[in-house]
Motif scaffolding. Structure first.
Motif, PDB file in Angstrom:
ATOM      1  N   GLN A 175       0.828  -1.197   0.000  1.00  0.00           N
ATOM      2  CA  GLN A 175       0.000   0.000   0.000  1.00  0.00           C
ATOM      3  C   GLN A 175       0.858   1.240   0.000  1.00  0.00           C
ATOM      4  O   GLN A 175       0.546   2.210  -0.674  1.00  0.00           O
ATOM      5  CB  GLN A 175      -0.907  -0.037   1.242  1.00  0.00           C
ATOM      6  CG  GLN A 175      -1.303   1.278   1.826  1.00  0.00           C
ATOM      7  CD  GLN A 175      -2.744   1.596   1.599  1.00  0.00           C
ATOM      8  OE1 GLN A 175      -3.194   1.727   0.483  1.00  0.00           O
ATOM      9  NE2 GLN A 175      -3.486   1.752   2.671  1.00  0.00           N
ATOM     10  N   SER A 209       3.494   7.527   1.281  1.00  0.00           N
ATOM     11  CA  SER A 209       2.186   7.792   0.691  1.00  0.00           C
ATOM     12  C   SER A 209       1.429   6.474   0.609  1.00  0.00           C
ATOM     13  O   SER A 209       2.029   5.405   0.471  1.00  0.00           O
ATOM     14  CB  SER A 209       2.337   8.424  -0.695  1.00  0.00           C
ATOM     15  OG  SER A 209       3.046   7.555  -1.564  1.00  0.00           O
ATOM     16  N   TYR A 210       0.113   6.570   0.716  1.00  0.00           N
ATOM     17  CA  TYR A 210      -0.709   5.362   0.691  1.00  0.00           C
ATOM     18  C   TYR A 210      -1.933   5.602  -0.179  1.00  0.00           C
ATOM     19  O   TYR A 210      -2.175   6.729  -0.614  1.00  0.00           O
ATOM     20  CB  TYR A 210      -1.095   4.941   2.110  1.00  0.00           C
ATOM     21  CG  TYR A 210      -1.820   6.006   2.903  1.00  0.00           C
ATOM     22  CD1 TYR A 210      -1.101   6.930   3.661  1.00  0.00           C
ATOM     23  CD2 TYR A 210      -3.201   6.091   2.905  1.00  0.00           C
ATOM     24  CE1 TYR A 210      -1.756   7.915   4.383  1.00  0.00           C
ATOM     25  CE2 TYR A 210      -3.859   7.059   3.624  1.00  0.00           C
ATOM     26  CZ  TYR A 210      -3.134   7.968   4.367  1.00  0.00           C
ATOM     27  OH  TYR A 210      -3.782   8.945   5.085  1.00  0.00           O
ATOM     28  N   LYS A 211      -2.712   4.535  -0.409  1.00  0.00           N
ATOM     29  CA  LYS A 211      -3.749   4.639  -1.436  1.00  0.00           C
ATOM     30  C   LYS A 211      -5.178   4.620  -0.899  1.00  0.00           C
ATOM     31  O   LYS A 211      -6.050   5.263  -1.459  1.00  0.00           O
ATOM     32  CB  LYS A 211      -3.573   3.501  -2.449  1.00  0.00           C
ATOM     33  CG  LYS A 211      -2.243   3.545  -3.187  1.00  0.00           C
ATOM     34  CD  LYS A 211      -2.041   2.305  -4.055  1.00  0.00           C
ATOM     35  CE  LYS A 211      -0.651   2.331  -4.678  1.00  0.00           C
ATOM     36  NZ  LYS A 211      -0.347   1.062  -5.370  1.00  0.00           N
ATOM     37  N   THR A 212      -5.429   3.851   0.141  1.00  0.00           N
ATOM     38  CA  THR A 212      -6.811   3.712   0.600  1.00  0.00           C
ATOM     39  C   THR A 212      -6.994   4.383   1.954  1.00  0.00           C
ATOM     40  O   THR A 212      -6.031   4.744   2.615  1.00  0.00           O
ATOM     41  CB  THR A 212      -7.190   2.232   0.701  1.00  0.00           C
ATOM     42  OG1 THR A 212      -6.315   1.594   1.640  1.00  0.00           O
ATOM     43  CG2 THR A 212      -7.036   1.539  -0.653  1.00  0.00           C
ATOM     44  N   SER A 213      -8.236   4.528   2.384  1.00  0.00           N
ATOM     45  CA  SER A 213      -8.489   5.163   3.674  1.00  0.00           C
ATOM     46  C   SER A 213      -7.933   4.288   4.794  1.00  0.00           C
ATOM     47  O   SER A 213      -7.881   3.065   4.675  1.00  0.00           O
ATOM     48  CB  SER A 213      -9.988   5.392   3.871  1.00  0.00           C
ATOM     49  OG  SER A 213     -10.665   4.163   3.912  1.00  0.00           O
ATOM     50  N   SER A 257      -5.985   8.225  12.431  1.00  0.00           N
ATOM     51  CA  SER A 257      -6.438   8.997  11.268  1.00  0.00           C
ATOM     52  C   SER A 257      -6.980  10.367  11.646  1.00  0.00           C
ATOM     53  O   SER A 257      -7.020  11.277  10.813  1.00  0.00           O
ATOM     54  CB  SER A 257      -7.499   8.215  10.487  1.00  0.00           C
ATOM     55  OG  SER A 257      -8.608   7.942  11.313  1.00  0.00           O
ATOM     56  N   THR A 288      -4.304  13.199   5.844  1.00  0.00           N
ATOM     57  CA  THR A 288      -5.213  12.221   5.233  1.00  0.00           C
ATOM     58  C   THR A 288      -5.774  12.726   3.910  1.00  0.00           C
ATOM     59  O   THR A 288      -6.155  11.925   3.063  1.00  0.00           O
ATOM     60  CB  THR A 288      -6.366  11.872   6.187  1.00  0.00           C
ATOM     61  OG1 THR A 288      -6.994  13.075   6.626  1.00  0.00           O
ATOM     62  CG2 THR A 288      -5.857  11.086   7.380  1.00  0.00           C
ATOM     63  N   LYS A 323      -3.168  11.692   1.692  1.00  0.00           N
ATOM     64  CA  LYS A 323      -2.795  10.294   1.918  1.00  0.00           C
ATOM     65  C   LYS A 323      -1.278  10.172   2.042  1.00  0.00           C
ATOM     66  O   LYS A 323      -0.634   9.396   1.310  1.00  0.00           O
ATOM     67  CB  LYS A 323      -3.346   9.394   0.819  1.00  0.00           C
ATOM     68  CG  LYS A 323      -4.860   9.246   0.822  1.00  0.00           C
ATOM     69  CD  LYS A 323      -5.316   8.205  -0.179  1.00  0.00           C
ATOM     70  CE  LYS A 323      -6.786   7.850  -0.014  1.00  0.00           C
ATOM     71  NZ  LYS A 323      -7.700   8.988  -0.137  1.00  0.00           N
ATOM     72  N   SER A 324      -0.739  10.939   2.960  1.00  0.00           N
ATOM     73  CA  SER A 324       0.709  10.899   3.132  1.00  0.00           C
ATOM     74  C   SER A 324       1.088  11.130   4.592  1.00  0.00           C
ATOM     75  O   SER A 324       0.329  11.730   5.367  1.00  0.00           O
ATOM     76  CB  SER A 324       1.387  11.950   2.246  1.00  0.00           C
ATOM     77  OG  SER A 324       1.062  13.246   2.690  1.00  0.00           O
ATOM     78  N   THR A 376       0.164   0.777   7.198  1.00  0.00           N
ATOM     79  CA  THR A 376      -1.183   1.316   7.378  1.00  0.00           C
ATOM     80  C   THR A 376      -2.144   0.237   7.848  1.00  0.00           C
ATOM     81  O   THR A 376      -2.061  -0.924   7.427  1.00  0.00           O
ATOM     82  CB  THR A 376      -1.703   1.913   6.059  1.00  0.00           C
ATOM     83  OG1 THR A 376      -1.613   0.929   5.025  1.00  0.00           O
ATOM     84  CG2 THR A 376      -0.889   3.125   5.654  1.00  0.00           C
TER      85      THR A 376
END
Lengths: 112, 114
Positions: A3, A24-28, A51, A67, A70-71, A91
Motif C-alpha cells: 500500500q 504515501s498510501y492509497k486507501t483510507s 487517522s 489524510t 494520503k501521506s 497502514t
C-alpha cells in the motif's frame, strides 16, 4: 500487495543532522505506524498515529499525517549512528482486525 | 516480559524440500501474524490468526504453504515443496488485540532455498 510508497528509498546523512522520510498510501486508513528494522533483525514499533491526528511526537521522533493527501512523514532529529536502519510505514484499515500493509521502506545511513 | 520467539533463526534447504518454522507469541496476545519479507522489500502478510482461528489468509500460497495455531498460543508455518522464490525472512508478530494495533515482532527466520 504493497500500500505504501516510501521516499526516498535510501538516505545518507551525518550524525547530528535531521532525517525526513515520507510515506504515501492509497486507501483510507484507521491508523499509520512506523517501524524500524536493523540489519538482519525483526521490526520494532516506533510510533502510531491515528487517522484523526495530524502530528505526534515521541522523543526525537515527529510524525505527521495528512489524510487529504494520503501521506505521512517521519522526522528524526539530531540523528545518531545508532539510528542507521531501515524504516517502514505501515497502514491499518478499518475493520481489518489489526492487519497492517507495509511500504517498501527507507534505508537510512547515519555516518559518525 | 519475554518477546516473540522464533526458531530456527536460519535454514538452508534445496528446492522441493519441506521446511517448518515455529513461533511463540508474547503471553496473552490473541492475534498472531506471519509475514514474508523478501530482500529489499517490506513485510507481506501471509496469514493472521485470532486465537486459533484464521482471520485472513488471502495472500498465503495455499498450494505449498500451510499454517496452524492449534491451541491459540504458538504457531507453525510450513512450506512444502519449497521453491527458489521462497527465499526470504519469515517474520512472526503478535498483538494483544482488543483495539491495540501495535505489533510486536520476533527476530525472524532467514530461509535460503538453493
Amino acid at each position: 500487495s504493497q500500500q505504501g510508497e516510501e521516499d526516498p528509498q535510501a538516505l545518507s546523512i551525518q550524525e547530528g543532522e535531521n532525517a525526513t522520510m515520507n510515506c504515501s498510501y492509497k486507501t483510507s486508513i484507521n491508523n499509520l505506524q512506523w517501524y524500524r528494522q536493523n540489519s538482519g533483525r525483526g521490526l520494532v514499533h516506533l510510533i502510531l498515529i491515528r487517522s484523526n491526528e495530524r502530528e505526534k511526537h515521541s522523543g526525537r521522533l515527529r510524525v505527521t499525517l495528512d489524510t487529504s493527501k494520503k501521506s505521512s512523514s517521519l522526522l528524526i532529529t539530531a540523528s545518531r549512528a545508532a539510528d542507521t536502519a531501515s524504516y517502514f510505514c505501515a497502514t491499518g484499515g478499518y475493520n481489518q482486525g489489526g492487519k497492517l500493509i507495509f511500504g517498501q521502506g527507507t534505508e537510512l545511513s547515519v555516518k559518525p | 516480559e519475554a518477546g516473540v520467539a522464533q526458531s530456527p533463526r536460519y535454514k538452508i534447504i534445496e528446492k522441493r524440500q519441506s521446511v517448518a518454522f515455529w513461533c511463540n507469541p508474547i503471553s496473552g496476545h490473541a492475534t498472531l501474524y506471519w509475514y514474508q519479507q523478501i530482500l529489499g522489500q517490506g513485510p507481506k502478510l501471509l496469514i493472521q490468526f485470532q486465537n486459533n482461528g484464521v482471520v485472513d489468509d488471502s495472500q498465503l500460497p495455499k498450494d505449498r504453504f500451510s499454517a496452524e495455531r492449534l491451541k491459540g498460543v504458538d504457531s507453525t508455518l510450513k512450506i512444502q515443496p519449497a521453491k527458489l522464490e521462497d527465499s526470504a525472512v519469515y517474520l512472526c508478530a503478535s498483538t494483544p488485540g482488543r483495539g491495540s494495533y501495535e505489533q510486536y515482532f520476533g527476530p525472524g527466520t532467514r530461509l535460503t532455498v538453493t
